[in-house]
Design an enzyme around this catalytic site. Structure first.
Site, PDB file in Angstrom:
ATOM      1  N   GLU A 105       0.827  -1.200   0.000  1.00 34.21           N
ATOM      2  CA  GLU A 105       0.000   0.000   0.000  1.00 34.21           C
ATOM      3  C   GLU A 105       0.865   1.256   0.000  1.00 34.21           C
ATOM      4  OE1 GLU A 105      -4.056  -1.806   1.940  1.00 34.21           O
ATOM      5  OE2 GLU A 105      -2.730  -0.701   3.296  1.00 34.21           O
TER       6      GLU A 105
ATOM      7  N   CYS B  21      -1.062   6.237   9.925  1.00 37.52           N
ATOM      8  CA  CYS B  21       0.156   5.618  10.444  1.00 37.52           C
ATOM      9  C   CYS B  21      -0.171   4.334  11.199  1.00 37.52           C
ATOM     10  CB  CYS B  21       0.857   6.607  11.371  1.00 37.52           C
ATOM     11  SG  CYS B  21       2.374   5.971  12.107  1.00 37.52           S
TER      12      CYS B  21
END
Length: 384
Positions: free
Chosen positions: A105, A355
């Site tokens: 990703e 994150c």
């Protein structure tokens, strides 16, 4: 975890062609020399590849027809393909990118004055950080140079084609996606060289950031190979907590890690004398005021700025996100010691692009899920 040095001889594709995205400029010049061509031809082709995101030799109009024909016979420009796109309400875009039969990703994060691309370096991750979704997927393999720089190439092509929508061109790249970059040095470094190269993406070394959890021997090697901005995933104020949430700390403890960071700073111009400390805020784990005082004492000899990262949840995770009030108190303690302290704004969490949330699609060679169920055994991390 050693890696073979990338050379034109070992980057051929299944049909025997060389993927030029696997080569930095020095390697590209050697490739053209072997074709009997002048080195400047490498610069011309790289400019087409990276300035214009061109993957068709026939469109390279300042290269003669004979050479274009020769290139089509022995080489190709093949970036990994986007197989899924998700867009967040805040403008963040997450791309699932096919690398073989798996996915990594890549995340595009636009802001008012910049656009940052978060790039993956491995399929999965071997470090088993307890608060990170990628780590729960296990580890399969390192990405090739073409699969790393190809993420930037693909994103730049998509964003460039969408200028009419007002999307900002990529100004910053952070090696903070899936994987530990320092466990894939021989592919990550050439990819970053292309990011910095004037005939590549031409980014400033202050705008290319590598983040590491603390593979100390590789960090020392990095300082002799390339100068980029450094961010360290610290996440704890002492070894007791870090041993639990960042298991590589059992091999390279905080003192050893920070000493290596200071050695890197001595060699680096990109960091302007200080490192970025990343610290994920886990509710009642590492976010108390006593932890903030410990962290300030720990970092007193390491020039740094501190990013406090509200933890981003994923299924079955054993943690909670720190409350805003606990983060605020923590931040104020650090600032009272004189540290530049920033609470990172969460971006893309509605599409699991924030994150610690990147997971991709990993065929786990470490069989981590099975091992955890049967033995609870920890993975052995070998030094680079």
């Amino acid at each position: 975890m050693s890696e073979q040095l990338v050379t034109p001889e070992n980057v051929t594709t299944k049909d025997g062609k060389i993927n030029l995205l696997d080569l930095n400029r020095q390697q590209m010049r050697e490739f053209f020399k072997d074709l009997g061509e002048k080195p400047f031809r490498a610069d011309q082709v790289m400019k087409w590849m990276y300035h214009y995101c061109c993957d068709n030799f026939d469109e390279m109009t300042d290269i003669n027809k004979v050479l274009r024909g020769k290139l089509k016979e022995v080489a190709e420009i093949r970036a990994p393909e986007v197989v899924e796109e998700q867009r967040s309400s805040d403008g963040t875009i997450k791309w699932a990118i096919a690398v073989g039969d798996q996915r990594v990703e890549t995340v595009y994060i636009p802001e008012d004055d910049r656009a940052t691309l978060c790039v993956s370096s491995q399929v999965g991750c071997a470090l088993e950080c307890k608060f990170c979704s990628t780590a729960q997927q296990g580890f399969n393999r390192n990405l090739r140079v073409s699969e790393i720089i190809g993420q930037v190439w693909r994103a730049a092509k998509i964003v460039g084609a969408a200028k009419v929508t007002g999307q900002r061109p990529i100004t910053n790249v952070v090696m903070m996606g899936m994987g530990e970059p320092l466990l894939n040095l021989n592919n990550v470094v050439p990819a970053m060289e292309i990011m910095l190269d004037d005939f590549g993406f031409g980014l400033s070394k202050r705008r290319v950031t590598l983040s590491t959890s603390g593979v100390v021997p590789a960090l020392d090697k990095l300082g002799d190979m390339i100068d980029v901005a450094l961010a360290i995933s610290l996440h704890a104020p002492n070894d007791e907590i870090r041993d639990e949430i960042v298991p590589i700390n059992k091999k390279y403890n905080i003192e050893t890690f920070l000493a290596a960071v200071r050695r890197y700073l001595e060699k680096s111009n990109a960091n302007q004398g200080r490192v970025t400390i990343e610290y994920v805020m886990l509710d009642h784990v590492n976010d108390g005021t006593e932890h903030a005082h410990q962290l300030a004492e720990l970092l007193k000899d390491t020039p740094c700025k501190i990013n406090l990262i509200p933890w981003n949840p994923f299924p079955a995770a054993p943690y909670g996100r720190s409350s805003n009030s606990r983060i605020d108190r923590f931040s104020k303690v650090l600032m009272s010691y004189g540290f530049t302290t920033i609470v990172r704004k969460t971006r893309g969490d509605d599409i699991d692009a924030a994150c610690g949330q990147l997971a991709g699609d990993v065929i786990d060679r470490t069989k981590r899920t099975l091992r955890k169920r049967m033995q609870g055994e920890a993975i052995d991390i070998k030094a680079v």
